[in-house]
Scaffold this motif. Sequence first.
Motif, PDB file in Angstrom:
ATOM      1  N   UNK A  45      10.676   5.846  21.058  1.00 28.82           N
ATOM      2  CA  UNK A  45       9.636   6.147  22.044  1.00 28.82           C
ATOM      3  C   UNK A  45       9.734   7.597  22.491  1.00 28.82           C
ATOM      4  N   UNK A  46       8.611   8.268  22.657  1.00 23.83           N
ATOM      5  CA  UNK A  46       8.654   9.596  23.265  1.00 23.83           C
ATOM      6  C   UNK A  46       9.084   9.463  24.727  1.00 23.83           C
ATOM      7  N   UNK A  47       9.682  10.485  25.303  1.00 27.49           N
ATOM      8  CA  UNK A  47      10.116  10.398  26.704  1.00 27.49           C
ATOM      9  C   UNK A  47       8.957  10.089  27.642  1.00 27.49           C
ATOM     10  N   UNK A  48       9.175   9.158  28.555  1.00 22.47           N
ATOM     11  CA  UNK A  48       8.184   8.824  29.551  1.00 22.47           C
ATOM     12  C   UNK A  48       7.078   7.886  29.101  1.00 22.47           C
ATOM     13  N   UNK A  49       7.152   7.353  27.886  1.00 21.10           N
ATOM     14  CA  UNK A  49       6.117   6.464  27.369  1.00 21.10           C
ATOM     15  C   UNK A  49       6.637   5.031  27.401  1.00 21.10           C
ATOM     16  N   UNK A  50       5.798   4.115  27.869  1.00 19.63           N
ATOM     17  CA  UNK A  50       6.158   2.702  27.928  1.00 19.63           C
ATOM     18  C   UNK A  50       5.853   2.033  26.581  1.00 19.63           C
ATOM     19  N   UNK A  51       6.694   1.082  26.134  1.00 29.83           N
ATOM     20  CA  UNK A  51       6.436   0.401  24.862  1.00 29.83           C
ATOM     21  C   UNK A  51       5.281  -0.596  24.973  1.00 29.83           C
ATOM     22  N   UNK A  52       4.661  -0.886  23.843  1.00 27.31           N
ATOM     23  CA  UNK A  52       3.599  -1.890  23.757  1.00 27.31           C
ATOM     24  C   UNK A  52       4.186  -3.163  23.161  1.00 27.31           C
ATOM     25  N   UNK A  53       3.700  -4.299  23.621  1.00 27.17           N
ATOM     26  CA  UNK A  53       4.101  -5.586  23.062  1.00 27.17           C
ATOM     27  C   UNK A  53       3.125  -5.950  21.953  1.00 27.17           C
ATOM     28  N   UNK A  54       3.636  -6.343  20.786  1.00 25.54           N
ATOM     29  CA  UNK A  54       2.795  -6.782  19.675  1.00 25.54           C
ATOM     30  C   UNK A  54       3.316  -8.120  19.167  1.00 25.54           C
ATOM     31  N   UNK A  55       2.418  -8.904  18.599  1.00 24.60           N
ATOM     32  CA  UNK A  55       2.772 -10.152  17.944  1.00 24.60           C
ATOM     33  C   UNK A  55       2.437  -9.990  16.472  1.00 24.60           C
ATOM     34  N   UNK A  56       3.423 -10.210  15.618  1.00 20.68           N
ATOM     35  CA  UNK A  56       3.206 -10.002  14.185  1.00 20.68           C
ATOM     36  C   UNK A  56       2.362 -11.126  13.594  1.00 20.68           C
ATOM     37  N   UNK A  57       1.445 -10.762  12.716  1.00 19.64           N
ATOM     38  CA  UNK A  57       0.587 -11.717  12.038  1.00 19.64           C
ATOM     39  C   UNK A  57       1.152 -12.091  10.666  1.00 19.64           C
ATOM     40  N   UNK A  83       0.522  -0.702  13.204  1.00 17.56           N
ATOM     41  CA  UNK A  83       0.712  -2.094  12.791  1.00 17.56           C
ATOM     42  C   UNK A  83      -0.590  -2.882  12.894  1.00 17.56           C
ATOM     43  N   UNK A  84      -1.341  -2.674  13.954  1.00 12.30           N
ATOM     44  CA  UNK A  84      -2.609  -3.376  14.126  1.00 12.30           C
ATOM     45  C   UNK A  84      -3.628  -2.925  13.073  1.00 12.30           C
ATOM     46  N   UNK A  85      -3.665  -1.628  12.806  1.00 13.20           N
ATOM     47  CA  UNK A  85      -4.612  -1.093  11.821  1.00 13.20           C
ATOM     48  C   UNK A  85      -4.332  -1.582  10.416  1.00 13.20           C
ATOM     49  N   UNK A  86      -3.065  -1.826  10.092  1.00 13.99           N
ATOM     50  CA  UNK A  86      -2.696  -2.283   8.751  1.00 13.99           C
ATOM     51  C   UNK A  86      -2.671  -3.802   8.642  1.00 13.99           C
ATOM     52  N   UNK A  87      -2.946  -4.502   9.748  1.00 12.85           N
ATOM     53  CA  UNK A  87      -3.026  -5.955   9.714  1.00 12.85           C
ATOM     54  C   UNK A  87      -1.705  -6.676   9.904  1.00 12.85           C
ATOM     55  N   UNK A  88      -0.642  -5.961  10.241  1.00 11.53           N
ATOM     56  CA  UNK A  88       0.657  -6.620  10.448  1.00 11.53           C
ATOM     57  C   UNK A  88       0.770  -7.228  11.843  1.00 11.53           C
ATOM     58  N   UNK A  89       0.025  -6.727  12.810  1.00  6.41           N
ATOM     59  CA  UNK A  89       0.078  -7.245  14.183  1.00  6.41           C
ATOM     60  C   UNK A  89      -1.296  -7.782  14.559  1.00  6.41           C
ATOM     61  N   UNK A  90      -1.291  -8.797  15.410  1.00  9.19           N
ATOM     62  CA  UNK A  90      -2.561  -9.370  15.840  1.00  9.19           C
ATOM     63  C   UNK A  90      -3.283  -8.404  16.756  1.00  9.19           C
ATOM     64  N   UNK A  91      -4.602  -8.471  16.754  1.00  4.18           N
ATOM     65  CA  UNK A  91      -5.416  -7.638  17.628  1.00  4.18           C
ATOM     66  C   UNK A  91      -5.386  -8.231  19.024  1.00  4.18           C
ATOM     67  N   UNK A  92      -5.320  -7.387  20.040  1.00  3.11           N
ATOM     68  CA  UNK A  92      -5.280  -7.883  21.421  1.00  3.11           C
ATOM     69  C   UNK A  92      -6.655  -7.890  22.003  1.00  3.11           C
TER      70      UNK A  92
END
Length: 92
Positions: A45-57, A83-92
């Motif tokens: 993660x870059x400094x000061x950036x919060x992580x995103x939660x993803x669910x793998x498809x 990951x979302x663009x390549x289809x590995x994670x579900x779209x939120x």
Amino acid sequence: MATNSTTKKPAADAAAEESAADVTETAPHPARKPAPDPDVVGPALPPGVEPDAVTLAHHHTIDGTDYPPGAKLLVSPDYAQRLRGQGYATQV
């Protein structure tokens, strides 16, 4: 034929120079960065950036670890978008 004009030092002088070189002080190590949060996978993660939660498809391997479909991961926002663009994670 070329000749070497350098004279050879006696063995005692060479040993004294080597031991003097071993005694010299080294510079202190630079400050180290803290280890990233172990729950966050993928690129750091870059400094000061919060992580995103993803669910793998689909099955996916990140940093040598296999994750099954439905695994919930914390990743950097840029990596989540990829990951979302390549289809590995579900779209939120």
